[in-house]
Write an enzyme that holds these catalytic residues in place. Structure first.
Site, PDB file in Angstrom:
ATOM      1  N   GLU A  85      34.315  22.550  30.943  1.00  0.00           N
ATOM      2  CA  GLU A  85      33.359  23.053  29.962  1.00  0.00           C
ATOM      3  C   GLU A  85      32.557  21.949  29.282  1.00  0.00           C
ATOM      4  OE1 GLU A  85      35.885  25.421  27.466  1.00  0.00           O
ATOM      5  OE2 GLU A  85      35.533  27.233  28.644  1.00  0.00           O
ATOM      6  N   GLU A 116      54.903  20.847  40.789  1.00  0.00           N
ATOM      7  CA  GLU A 116      55.171  20.152  39.525  1.00  0.00           C
ATOM      8  C   GLU A 116      56.427  19.294  39.597  1.00  0.00           C
ATOM      9  OE1 GLU A 116      57.658  22.832  36.503  1.00  0.00           O
ATOM     10  OE2 GLU A 116      55.718  23.721  37.004  1.00  0.00           O
TER      11      GLU A 116
END
Length: 303
Positions: A85, A116
C-alpha cells in the site's frame, strides 16, 4: 530455548469467551468487540519501542536503505499488505518497502504452514533481494517463535542490516534476535490461538504507525495530506486536485492548470502556487529539503 506453546500469551484461553459457542449473534459480536477494544491500549504501551525502531529505520532509509517485513501466515500477509500500500499512497518505488512471506506469493492466497518451520528459507528470500547493511528487516510473529523469522533476522544481523521484531508475547524469542523489539501484549484471543484476531490487529496498527511515520519523515505528507500521491487514474487525479486546493485555497481551474504545468507532480504544483516559482525551481527546492514542502517554503526565508 524450548517454548511450550500453551504457555504463550497468544495461546491461553480467554475467560470472557469460554461460552461463545452458546451465545446468540449479538453477544458473539459484543464479546469480540469488547476484547478488540484492548488492542489500542496494548499498542499505546509500546509507543516508546516503536519510536526507537522508526528513528533507527529512518536513518537507514535516508541513507538509501529499504524497509523489509518478513513473516509467515497472518503476520506475513500483514507485512505484504502494508508494503503493497505504500507505492499508491505515497508514490514511492515498490522496492522501498517490501513484504516477504514464508512460502512466497502463493502463500498469500493459500496457507503454507510448513514454510514457517524453516530456519534457512528466509535467508534465501533475503538473498534474492540483495539485502544490504543499509536495509531494515522487521520480523513479524504473533507467537514470537517462528523459525522462518528467526532465520531471517539472524541473516540480516550477519549482513549488518538493522533488525526489528514485532510480537504479541512477553520476552519473545524473535526479540532476542533483533536489535529493536516491540511486544504488544493483547492477551488471549476470543478464539484460542486465533492470532489473526487481536494479535493481527495489533500488528497491523503497528505496521501502519511505522510505515506512515517513515513516509511523513521522508516528506510524503504536507500538513496531513498525501501530497506524493501519483495521479494515475481518474480517482487519483481528482484526489490530487483536491489536495492542491486544500493546501493552497486555489480554484479547481488553478489546481488543474498547475497539476499539468508540474507534470502531475502534486508537491511541485503546491509549491508553485504558494511561492510563485516555476516548476524547475520548485523541484530543486524540494530536492534540497528532503522533499518536505514546509521545509522548502521556510528555505525562502533563511538567511
Amino acid at each position: 530455548m524450548e517454548v511450550i506453546l500453551k504457555d504463550l500469551d497468544t495461546e491461553k484461553r480467554n475467560i470472557n469467551s469460554e461460552n461463545i459457542d452458546l451465545m446468540n449473534t449479538h453477544d458473539i459480536l459484543k464479546t469480540i468487540n469488547d476484547d478488540d477494544k484492548k488492542v489500542a491500549y496494548a499498542v499505546e504501551s509500546v509507543i516508546p519501542d516503536i519510536e526507537k525502531l522508526v528513528d533507527a529505520a529512518y536513518k537507514k532509509m535516508a541513507n538509501g536503505g529499504r524497509l523489509i517485513y518478513i513473516g509467515a501466515g497472518t503476520s506475513g500477509r500483514l507485512g505484504v499488505l502494508d508494503a503493497s500500500e505504500c507505492p499508491p499512497t505515497y508514490g514511492v518505488d515498490p522496492d522501498l518497502v517490501q513484504g516477504i512471506i514464508a512460502g512466497g506469493f502463493s502463500a498469500l492466497l493459500k496457507a503454507k504452514e510448513g514454510a514457517e518451520d524453516s530456519l534457512t528459507l528466509a535467508k534465501d528470500d533475503l538473498r534474492k533481494i540483495n539485502l544490504s547493511e543499509n536495509d531494515t528487516v522487521i520480523g513479524l510473529a504473533a507467537s514470537g517463535r517462528t523459525p522462518y523469522v528467526i532465520g531471517g533476522l539472524d541473516y540480516a544481523n550477519e549482513v549488518g542490516a538493522l533488525t526489528g521484531a514485532i510480537s504479541c508475547v512477553k520476552e519473545s524469542i524473535i526479540s532476542s534476535h533483533a536489535k529493536y523489539s516491540i511486544e504488544a501484549i493483547v492477551g488471549p484471543e476470543v478464539i484460542t490461538g486465533s492470532t489473526r484476531m487481536k494479535s493481527g490487529t495489533a500488528q497491523k496498527m503497528i505496521l501502519n504507525m511505522i510505515s506512515t511515520s517513515l513516509m511523513i519523515k521522508k516528506g510524503k505528507v504536507y500538513h496531513n495530506l498525501m501530497v506524493d500521491v501519483k495521479p494515475t487514474n481518474e480517482k487519483l487525479i481528482s484526489r490530487a486536485k483536491n489536495i492542491i486546493i486544500s493546501c493552497t485555497d486555489c480554484s479547481l481551474e488553478e489546481a488543474e492548470k498547475y497539476l499539468n504545468l508540474s507534470g502531475k507532480n502534486v508537491k511541485a504544483a503546491i509549491l508553485m502556487i504558494l511561492t510563485g516559482k516555476d516548476k524547475d525551481t520548485c523541484i530543486d527546492m524540494l530536492s534540497n529539503k528532503n522533499e518536505n514542502i514546509s521545509s522548502a517554503i521556510r528555505s525562502l526565508y533563511e538567511k
